[in-house]
Design a protein around this motif. Structure first.
Motif, PDB file in Angstrom:
ATOM      1  N   VAL A 375       0.861  -1.190   0.000  1.00 44.80           N
ATOM      2  CA  VAL A 375       0.000   0.000   0.000  1.00 44.80           C
ATOM      3  C   VAL A 375       0.893   1.234   0.000  1.00 44.80           C
ATOM      4  CG1 VAL A 375      -1.728   1.299   1.295  1.00 44.80           C
ATOM      5  CG2 VAL A 375      -1.861  -1.204   1.176  1.00 44.80           C
ATOM      6  N   LEU A 376       0.615   2.148  -0.927  1.00 46.08           N
ATOM      7  CA  LEU A 376       1.469   3.330  -1.102  1.00 46.08           C
ATOM      8  C   LEU A 376       1.333   4.278   0.086  1.00 46.08           C
ATOM      9  CD1 LEU A 376       1.036   4.210  -4.892  1.00 46.08           C
ATOM     10  CD2 LEU A 376       2.939   3.033  -3.787  1.00 46.08           C
ATOM     11  N   GLN A 377       2.478   4.766   0.532  1.00 50.17           N
ATOM     12  CA  GLN A 377       2.488   5.776   1.586  1.00 50.17           C
ATOM     13  C   GLN A 377       2.357   7.184   1.007  1.00 50.17           C
ATOM     14  OE1 GLN A 377       2.565   4.862   4.827  1.00 50.17           O
ATOM     15  NE2 GLN A 377       2.554   2.727   4.126  1.00 50.17           N
ATOM     16  N   SER A 378       2.735   7.339  -0.283  1.00 48.21           N
ATOM     17  CA  SER A 378       2.685   8.667  -0.903  1.00 48.21           C
ATOM     18  C   SER A 378       1.266   9.093  -1.240  1.00 48.21           C
ATOM     19  CB  SER A 378       3.546   8.677  -2.175  1.00 48.21           C
ATOM     20  OG  SER A 378       3.099   7.692  -3.098  1.00 48.21           O
ATOM     21  N   LYS A 379       0.344   8.137  -1.339  1.00 51.17           N
ATOM     22  CA  LYS A 379      -1.056   8.446  -1.605  1.00 51.17           C
ATOM     23  C   LYS A 379      -1.871   7.932  -0.423  1.00 51.17           C
ATOM     24  CE  LYS A 379      -0.959   8.388  -6.671  1.00 51.17           C
ATOM     25  NZ  LYS A 379      -1.585   9.696  -6.883  1.00 51.17           N
ATOM     26  N   PRO A 380      -2.206   8.804   0.536  1.00 52.79           N
ATOM     27  CA  PRO A 380      -2.860   8.349   1.773  1.00 52.79           C
ATOM     28  C   PRO A 380      -4.190   7.665   1.500  1.00 52.79           C
ATOM     29  CG  PRO A 380      -2.079  10.606   1.988  1.00 52.79           C
ATOM     30  CD  PRO A 380      -1.968  10.248   0.541  1.00 52.79           C
ATOM     31  N   ALA A 381      -4.471   6.656   2.314  1.00 52.40           N
ATOM     32  CA  ALA A 381      -5.766   5.990   2.240  1.00 52.40           C
ATOM     33  C   ALA A 381      -6.845   6.864   2.887  1.00 52.40           C
ATOM     34  CB  ALA A 381      -5.701   4.633   2.945  1.00 52.40           C
ATOM     35  N   VAL A 382      -8.089   6.665   2.456  1.00 52.08           N
ATOM     36  CA  VAL A 382      -9.213   7.425   3.003  1.00 52.08           C
ATOM     37  C   VAL A 382     -10.331   6.453   3.333  1.00 52.08           C
ATOM     38  CG1 VAL A 382      -8.672   9.568   1.800  1.00 52.08           C
ATOM     39  CG2 VAL A 382     -10.127   7.862   0.690  1.00 52.08           C
ATOM     40  N   CYS A 383     -11.149   6.844   4.302  1.00 52.87           N
ATOM     41  CA  CYS A 383     -12.274   6.017   4.723  1.00 52.87           C
ATOM     42  C   CYS A 383     -13.489   6.922   4.903  1.00 52.87           C
ATOM     43  CB  CYS A 383     -11.943   5.280   6.020  1.00 52.87           C
ATOM     44  SG  CYS A 383     -13.228   4.138   6.572  1.00 52.87           S
ATOM     45  N   HIS A 384     -14.632   6.518   4.325  1.00 50.89           N
ATOM     46  CA  HIS A 384     -15.846   7.331   4.380  1.00 50.89           C
ATOM     47  C   HIS A 384     -17.031   6.441   4.769  1.00 50.89           C
ATOM     48  CE1 HIS A 384     -13.754  10.673   2.486  1.00 50.89           C
ATOM     49  NE2 HIS A 384     -13.349   9.854   1.534  1.00 50.89           N
ATOM     50  N   ILE A 385     -18.009   7.080   5.410  1.00 57.00           N
ATOM     51  CA  ILE A 385     -19.283   6.413   5.681  1.00 57.00           C
ATOM     52  C   ILE A 385     -20.143   6.498   4.426  1.00 57.00           C
ATOM     53  CG2 ILE A 385     -21.396   6.452   7.047  1.00 57.00           C
ATOM     54  CD1 ILE A 385     -19.821   7.578   9.353  1.00 57.00           C
ATOM     55  N   VAL A 386     -20.673   5.350   4.020  1.00 61.93           N
ATOM     56  CA  VAL A 386     -21.481   5.328   2.795  1.00 61.93           C
ATOM     57  C   VAL A 386     -22.941   5.007   3.083  1.00 61.93           C
ATOM     58  CG1 VAL A 386     -19.532   4.738   1.303  1.00 61.93           C
ATOM     59  CG2 VAL A 386     -20.823   2.913   2.406  1.00 61.93           C
ATOM     60  N   GLY A 387     -23.288   4.713   4.345  1.00 63.84           N
ATOM     61  CA  GLY A 387     -24.698   4.450   4.626  1.00 63.84           C
ATOM     62  C   GLY A 387     -24.901   3.832   5.992  1.00 63.84           C
ATOM     63  N   SER A 392     -25.560  -2.419  10.650  1.00 63.59           N
ATOM     64  CA  SER A 392     -24.221  -1.853  10.796  1.00 63.59           C
ATOM     65  C   SER A 392     -24.154  -0.492  10.140  1.00 63.59           C
ATOM     66  CB  SER A 392     -23.182  -2.774  10.155  1.00 63.59           C
ATOM     67  OG  SER A 392     -23.404  -2.868   8.752  1.00 63.59           O
ATOM     68  N   VAL A 393     -23.104   0.243  10.514  1.00 68.33           N
ATOM     69  CA  VAL A 393     -22.735   1.473   9.809  1.00 68.33           C
ATOM     70  C   VAL A 393     -21.762   1.066   8.714  1.00 68.33           C
ATOM     71  CG1 VAL A 393     -21.680   3.749  10.019  1.00 68.33           C
ATOM     72  CG2 VAL A 393     -23.017   2.803  11.917  1.00 68.33           C
ATOM     73  N   ASP A 394     -22.063   1.398   7.460  1.00 68.50           N
ATOM     74  CA  ASP A 394     -21.294   0.923   6.317  1.00 68.50           C
ATOM     75  C   ASP A 394     -20.228   1.942   5.933  1.00 68.50           C
ATOM     76  OD1 ASP A 394     -22.907  -1.324   6.228  1.00 68.50           O
ATOM     77  OD2 ASP A 394     -24.368  -0.347   4.897  1.00 68.50           O
ATOM     78  N   TYR A 395     -19.029   1.440   5.659  1.00 73.46           N
ATOM     79  CA  TYR A 395     -17.879   2.274   5.289  1.00 73.46           C
ATOM     80  C   TYR A 395     -17.289   1.783   3.971  1.00 73.46           C
ATOM     81  CZ  TYR A 395     -17.932   3.548  10.271  1.00 73.46           C
ATOM     82  OH  TYR A 395     -18.292   3.971  11.522  1.00 73.46           O
ATOM     83  N   ILE A 396     -16.535   2.684   3.316  1.00 68.73           N
ATOM     84  CA  ILE A 396     -15.710   2.348   2.173  1.00 68.73           C
ATOM     85  C   ILE A 396     -14.270   2.796   2.481  1.00 68.73           C
ATOM     86  CG2 ILE A 396     -16.288   4.506   0.956  1.00 68.73           C
ATOM     87  CD1 ILE A 396     -15.840   3.031  -1.680  1.00 68.73           C
ATOM     88  N   LEU A 397     -13.325   1.912   2.254  1.00 69.35           N
ATOM     89  CA  LEU A 397     -11.908   2.209   2.484  1.00 69.35           C
ATOM     90  C   LEU A 397     -11.197   2.191   1.144  1.00 69.35           C
ATOM     91  CD1 LEU A 397      -9.465   2.628   4.387  1.00 69.35           C
ATOM     92  CD2 LEU A 397      -9.287   0.129   4.538  1.00 69.35           C
ATOM     93  N   ARG A 398     -10.530   3.282   0.820  1.00 64.20           N
ATOM     94  CA  ARG A 398      -9.836   3.413  -0.462  1.00 64.20           C
ATOM     95  C   ARG A 398      -8.336   3.586  -0.220  1.00 64.20           C
ATOM     96  NH1 ARG A 398     -14.072   7.541  -3.597  1.00 64.20           N
ATOM     97  NH2 ARG A 398     -15.603   5.901  -4.142  1.00 64.20           N
ATOM     98  N   PHE A 399      -7.543   2.802  -0.970  1.00 69.77           N
ATOM     99  CA  PHE A 399      -6.085   2.883  -0.851  1.00 69.77           C
ATOM    100  C   PHE A 399      -5.469   2.645  -2.231  1.00 69.77           C
ATOM    101  CE2 PHE A 399      -7.535  -1.375   0.020  1.00 69.77           C
ATOM    102  CZ  PHE A 399      -6.702  -2.183  -0.727  1.00 69.77           C
ATOM    103  N   TRP A 400      -4.171   2.951  -2.332  1.00 67.97           N
ATOM    104  CA  TRP A 400      -3.479   2.902  -3.625  1.00 67.97           C
ATOM    105  C   TRP A 400      -2.345   1.889  -3.578  1.00 67.97           C
ATOM    106  CZ3 TRP A 400      -4.778   5.982  -7.911  1.00 67.97           C
ATOM    107  CH2 TRP A 400      -5.737   6.959  -7.666  1.00 67.97           C
ATOM    108  N   ILE A 401      -2.098   1.254  -4.754  1.00 71.37           N
ATOM    109  CA  ILE A 401      -0.926   0.400  -4.950  1.00 71.37           C
ATOM    110  C   ILE A 401      -0.271   0.802  -6.266  1.00 71.37           C
ATOM    111  CG2 ILE A 401      -1.900  -1.542  -3.660  1.00 71.37           C
ATOM    112  CD1 ILE A 401      -2.490  -2.893  -6.344  1.00 71.37           C
ATOM    113  N   SER A 402       0.982   0.372  -6.455  1.00 69.54           N
ATOM    114  CA  SER A 402       1.711   0.709  -7.691  1.00 69.54           C
ATOM    115  C   SER A 402       2.216  -0.525  -8.419  1.00 69.54           C
ATOM    116  CB  SER A 402       2.913   1.616  -7.360  1.00 69.54           C
ATOM    117  OG  SER A 402       3.807   0.954  -6.486  1.00 69.54           O
ATOM    118  N   ASP A 403       1.784  -1.708  -7.997  1.00 72.11           N
ATOM    119  CA  ASP A 403       2.242  -2.940  -8.645  1.00 72.11           C
ATOM    120  C   ASP A 403       1.056  -3.868  -8.892  1.00 72.11           C
ATOM    121  OD1 ASP A 403       1.783  -3.298  -5.988  1.00 72.11           O
ATOM    122  OD2 ASP A 403       3.452  -4.686  -5.664  1.00 72.11           O
TER     123      ASP A 403
END
Length: 456
Positions: A375-387, A392-403
């Motif tokens: 997981v790339l450190q140069s592009k920070p991951a983000v987490c948001h509530i989607v519903g 449960s409270v639903d979340y989405i977690l977004r992160f970046w890779i380069s390979d």
């Protein structure tokens, strides 16, 4: 006697006359050879050649294992050098025989008359020519073509050394058929095979050299490298055939009309093949995909291993290789995960209980994702509530890779495991669907017990 006289009177310009002439020459050579065997020095030379062969065989038995052990210890050597050592190892007895027989001939010419080494010279010339042919034909990769060239060259050098070349050429030249104004003889076919085969080997060597130069140039993109290599191979092999046919005297102007008619017929019958060929050239020119790219086409996900003239080879994570026609990549919707760059964003979904603080959940999820390798450190991951779901409270977690070539499913699984460990450490629960049953006032709850049928 009458048949013998008839054969003697046969015209040499006919195939039968040429065969008779060649037969008479062979018989004369055999009579001369058998007659010379009774001479003392000729018999001595035959025995000397047999003795040299025996010595070469013994030396081969002694030196071959040592050479093999020495070859196995050569680590880090180029592959082409190892292959030539293997070829020399297989021909070690012939090499020793040729060296020894020429050494013996040189000594005999110094201490006695040249006529006493004449038969040895013939044997040495034959052995040397056969060895050279065997070594040089190893450059031909196609086994069938290599055998044809090798045996043809052996036959030619043998006839040349024995002085039977002219008679054999007349025989092949008289074995001919006429097609219109063109006369095709067996000699012409043999010359065409030899000349075109030699030029084909040269074209193959040049194409390999050019390919190595092109692939070693980092300034050229991979797709343009493939296109340049294909064009150079087409140019070299086409020139080899064209120059070979012109060298043996075949007029190619008459083939222009025939090739045009064949081209029209093939254009209607091979539309799909031509479409894939043109699509392959377009893919190479527009650089939309290249070897090493990770693409998705329908349900197929993998990386491109090679770009062919008709299809693209894609290898999936489970080791399967798909051959996808070039036309499908032009007309279909293709997801290229590494077209402009190798950065790929991945999304995963999860849910937590309503009793957990969403601000803490988001912070913990981001920290857990950023701690996962790849997981790339140069592009920070983000987490948001989607519903807000039922349980449960639903979340989405977004992160970046380069390979992306390293796989997508495995990195998603690693992030899910990191979330599980982080939530367990901080006491955050991952709920599952639950249902509550409420009994209203003034109502009764009745239960029944199921009776199982008796066992017979």
């Amino acid at each position: 006697m009458a048949l013998h006289d008839q054969l003697l009177d046969t015209d040499e310009s006919t195939p039968i006359g040429t065969v008779v002439t060649l037969w008479q020459s062979l018989v004369a050579q055999a009579d001369y050879f058998i007659g010379t065997l009774w001479r003392p020095w000729v018999g001595y030379q035959i025995l000397i050649a047999l003795a040299i062969f025996g010595v070469a065989h013994v030396l081969r038995m002694v030196l071959a294992p040592r050479l093999h052990a020495w070859m196995r210890a050569r680590e880090g050597w180029p592959m082409w050098r190892i292959r030539w050592l293997v070829v020399l190892h297989k021909r070690l007895r012939s090499i020793i025989f040729v060296l020894l027989i020429w050494l013996v001939i040189s000594v005999m010419r110094e201490v006695t008359w040249n006529s006493r080494s004449y038969q040895l010279s013939i044997i040495a010339n034959l052995a040397t020519a056969w060895l050279i042919v065997a070594l040089t034909t190893r450059l031909i990769a196609n086994p069938f073509l290599r055998k044809i060239v090798r045996y043809g060259a052996w036959t030619w050098v043998t006839l040349r050394i024995l002085g039977l070349t002219e008679a054999f050429e007349r025989l092949l030249d008289n074995l001919a058929v006429s097609v219109g104004t063109m006369r095709i003889s067996a000699l012409l076919l043999v010359q065409a095979i030899f000349v075109i085969g030699l030029l084909w080997v040269g074209a193959r060597f040049l194409s390999r050299t050019v390919r190595n130069r092109i692939t070693g140039n980092e300034d050229i993109s991979p797709s343009m490298q493939v296109l340049a290599i294909k064009m150079m191979q087409l140019l070299f092999y086409g020139l080899a055939v064209f120059i070979g046919l012109k060298a043996i005297g075949i007029d190619l102007t008459g083939l222009a009309v025939l090739s045009g008619a064949i081209g029209v017929g093939l254009g209607f019958g091979l539309q799909k093949v031509v479409s894939n060929l043109v699509s392959g050239v377009i893919l190479l020119l527009d650089k939309s995909i290249k070897p090493g790219d990770v693409i998705s086409l329908g349900d197929t996900f993998g990386w491109i291993t090679s770009l062919g003239a008709r299809y693209v080879s894609i290898t999936t994570r489970d080791g399967k290789e798909y051959l996808i026609p070039n036309e499908d990549l032009i007309t279909g919707q293709v997801v290229n995960w590494s077209h402009q760059n190798d950065f790929v964003r991945l999304d995963i979904y999860f849910g937590t209980a309503y009793g957990d603080n969403p601000h803490e959940v988001r912070k913990i999820a981001v920290e857990a994702a950023m701690a996962v390798p790849r997981v790339l450190q140069s592009k920070p991951a983000v987490c948001h509530i989607v519903g807000f779901g039922d349980s449960s409270v639903d979340y989405i977690l977004r992160f970046w890779i380069s390979d992306p070539t390293g796989g997508l499913t495995n990195i998603r699984g690693n992030v899910y495991l990191a979330l599980w460990d982080a939530f367990a450490e901080h006491g955050i629960s991952i709920p599952f669907p639950q249902r509550e049953v409420k009994v209203l006032p003034d109502s009764t709850l009745q239960t029944t017990t199921r009776k199982d049928p008796p066992v017979s």
